[in-house]
Design a protein around this motif. Structure first.
Motif, mmCIF file in Angstrom:
data_model
loop_
_atom_site.group_PDB
_atom_site.id
_atom_site.type_symbol
_atom_site.label_atom_id
_atom_site.label_comp_id
_atom_site.label_asym_id
_atom_site.label_seq_id
_atom_site.Cartn_x
_atom_site.Cartn_y
_atom_site.Cartn_z
ATOM 1 N N PHE A 66 -9.340 -25.951 -63.747
ATOM 2 C CA PHE A 66 -10.065 -24.690 -63.636
ATOM 3 C C PHE A 66 -9.679 -23.816 -64.835
ATOM 4 O O PHE A 66 -8.524 -23.414 -64.959
ATOM 5 C CB PHE A 66 -9.701 -23.957 -62.342
ATOM 6 N N GLN A 67 -10.653 -23.547 -65.702
ATOM 7 C CA GLN A 67 -10.367 -22.707 -66.863
ATOM 8 C C GLN A 67 -10.134 -21.253 -66.447
ATOM 9 O O GLN A 67 -9.290 -20.562 -67.019
ATOM 10 C CB GLN A 67 -11.519 -22.767 -67.868
ATOM 11 N N ARG A 68 -10.865 -20.793 -65.440
ATOM 12 C CA ARG A 68 -10.673 -19.443 -64.913
ATOM 13 C C ARG A 68 -11.037 -19.432 -63.429
ATOM 14 O O ARG A 68 -12.205 -19.333 -63.071
ATOM 15 C CB ARG A 68 -11.512 -18.417 -65.675
ATOM 16 N N LYS A 69 -10.038 -19.542 -62.591
ATOM 17 C CA LYS A 69 -10.248 -19.502 -61.138
ATOM 18 C C LYS A 69 -9.895 -18.095 -60.664
ATOM 19 O O LYS A 69 -8.733 -17.661 -60.750
ATOM 20 C CB LYS A 69 -9.387 -20.540 -60.429
ATOM 21 N N GLU A 70 -10.884 -17.366 -60.152
ATOM 22 C CA GLU A 70 -10.704 -15.956 -59.831
ATOM 23 C C GLU A 70 -10.331 -15.706 -58.375
ATOM 24 O O GLU A 70 -9.902 -14.609 -58.036
ATOM 25 C CB GLU A 70 -11.960 -15.170 -60.197
ATOM 26 N N PHE A 71 -10.511 -16.702 -57.507
ATOM 27 C CA PHE A 71 -10.127 -16.524 -56.103
ATOM 28 C C PHE A 71 -9.907 -17.889 -55.463
ATOM 29 O O PHE A 71 -10.409 -18.913 -55.952
ATOM 30 C CB PHE A 71 -11.201 -15.748 -55.330
ATOM 31 N N PHE A 72 -9.117 -17.916 -54.389
ATOM 32 C CA PHE A 72 -8.924 -19.133 -53.612
ATOM 33 C C PHE A 72 -9.980 -19.183 -52.518
ATOM 34 O O PHE A 72 -10.165 -18.215 -51.777
ATOM 35 C CB PHE A 72 -7.533 -19.166 -52.976
ATOM 36 N N GLU A 73 -10.649 -20.309 -52.411
ATOM 37 C CA GLU A 73 -11.647 -20.453 -51.357
ATOM 38 C C GLU A 73 -11.005 -20.520 -49.983
ATOM 39 O O GLU A 73 -11.607 -20.149 -48.978
ATOM 40 C CB GLU A 73 -12.494 -21.701 -51.615
ATOM 41 N N GLU A 74 -9.760 -21.014 -49.920
ATOM 42 C CA GLU A 74 -8.990 -21.055 -48.681
ATOM 43 C C GLU A 74 -7.654 -20.369 -48.926
ATOM 44 O O GLU A 74 -6.977 -20.667 -49.905
ATOM 45 C CB GLU A 74 -8.758 -22.496 -48.217
ATOM 46 N N SER A 75 -7.274 -19.462 -48.044
ATOM 47 C CA SER A 75 -5.990 -18.768 -48.205
ATOM 48 C C SER A 75 -4.813 -19.668 -47.835
ATOM 49 O O SER A 75 -3.675 -19.386 -48.210
ATOM 50 C CB SER A 75 -5.951 -17.504 -47.345
ATOM 51 N N GLU A 76 -5.073 -20.749 -47.116
ATOM 52 C CA GLU A 76 -4.036 -21.723 -46.800
ATOM 53 C C GLU A 76 -4.676 -23.070 -46.549
ATOM 54 O O GLU A 76 -5.851 -23.170 -46.187
ATOM 55 C CB GLU A 76 -3.197 -21.300 -45.603
ATOM 56 N N ASP A 77 -3.906 -24.127 -46.755
ATOM 57 C CA ASP A 77 -4.424 -25.481 -46.551
ATOM 58 C C ASP A 77 -3.250 -26.429 -46.330
ATOM 59 O O ASP A 77 -2.100 -26.122 -46.669
ATOM 60 C CB ASP A 77 -5.233 -25.939 -47.764
ATOM 61 N N THR A 78 -3.536 -27.578 -45.746
ATOM 62 C CA THR A 78 -2.565 -28.646 -45.549
ATOM 63 C C THR A 78 -3.169 -29.931 -46.092
ATOM 64 O O THR A 78 -4.330 -30.240 -45.804
ATOM 65 C CB THR A 78 -2.217 -28.815 -44.058
#
Length: 259
Positions: free
Chosen positions: A7-19
């Motif tokens: 990701f050259q510029r990732k501005e937000f996480f689509e998931e705040s948590e993951d496993t």
């Protein structure tokens, strides 16, 4: 390696948590985010490698847009949801920034390639990222072992050793420590030598030179840069102290021990 995404510029996480069912690596080239993995938490920034074992919840909060390498991988011998290794920390900050930047540059070039040769090259880069992380963890463990060495029956001298360990890599005066303990410099030296069979100044010198030796082997830093990281004013003085303790100059030490 299972997969790699850049990701050259990732501005937000689509998931705040993951496993995840496999190991995950976040390699940060730019930006910052907060993370919570198991009982560990912190703030990750440029040059950090963050590892999440399989089956662990990975919580994160964006602080600034990221330039990010996101890698799924497995470790030989590990089973899904059963991490084969207990990491010293989930975060590693490799000292060899040039090597890390080079790895990131090649991963950017190989992004979205699917041919076997490119995948093999990415696998080699992942192996080197893991090696960089291990070198950092091992260096921190060695420093911790040195700090744990200072354990005597004199509780005041244990406090002195802890203070010296915390301040070893920054310029300071020994009188500052003796005043804080309510001792004269002579009393401090005498009691410290009785407790640890070395003077306080030698204790600090040993910590600094051990760190300097690691930087000589693991980085391409100049002597002035290494001196600054070890608490010395310049490379000339660092070189003189190094030669006294190691019986070899820093440049010769680097030449003899690098492969």
């Amino acid at each position: 390696m299972v997969s790699h995404t850049y990701f050259q510029r990732k501005e937000f996480f689509e998931e705040s948590e993951d496993t995840y069912p496999v190991w995950v690596l976040f390699g940060l080239a730019a930006g910052k985010f907060r993370f919570w993995i198991g009982e560990q938490s912190g703030e990750a920034g440029p040059g950090d490698l963050i590892f999440c074992p399989p089956g662990c919840t990975f919580k994160r909060e964006m602080l600034s847009p990221l330039e990010l390498h996101f890698i799924y991988f497995n470790i030989a011998g590990s089973q899904p949801f059963m991490p084969a290794l207990q990491l010293p920390t989930v975060l590693s900050h490799p000292l060899d920034g040039k090597r890390l930047a080079s790895n990131y540059a090649y991963l950017r070039k190989l992004h979205l390639t699917t041919d076997p040769r490119s995948f093999h090259r990415k696998q080699m880069i992942l192996n080197d990222l893991w090696q960089l992380a291990c070198e950092n963890w091992e260096g921190e463990q060695q420093q911790q072992e040195l700090s744990n060495f200072a354990d005597s029956e004199d509780s005041l001298m244990n406090q002195a050793a802890e203070w010296l360990y915390r301040h070893a890599y920054t310029p300071f005066g020994m009188s500052e420590l003796s005043r804080s303990l309510g001792l004269s410099p002579v009393q401090l030296t005498r009691r410290f030598r009785k407790s640890f069979r070395m003077t306080p100044s030698y204790f600090v010198k040993a910590l600094r030179i051990r760190k300097g030796a690691g930087l000589l082997l693991e980085t391409n830093m100049t002597l002035d840069q290494i001196a600054a990281h070890c608490g010395y004013e310049n490379g000339f003085y660092f070189s003189r102290v190094f030669a006294q303790l190691m019986s070899v100059s820093p440049s010769k030490f680097r030449e003899l021990n690098r492969v």
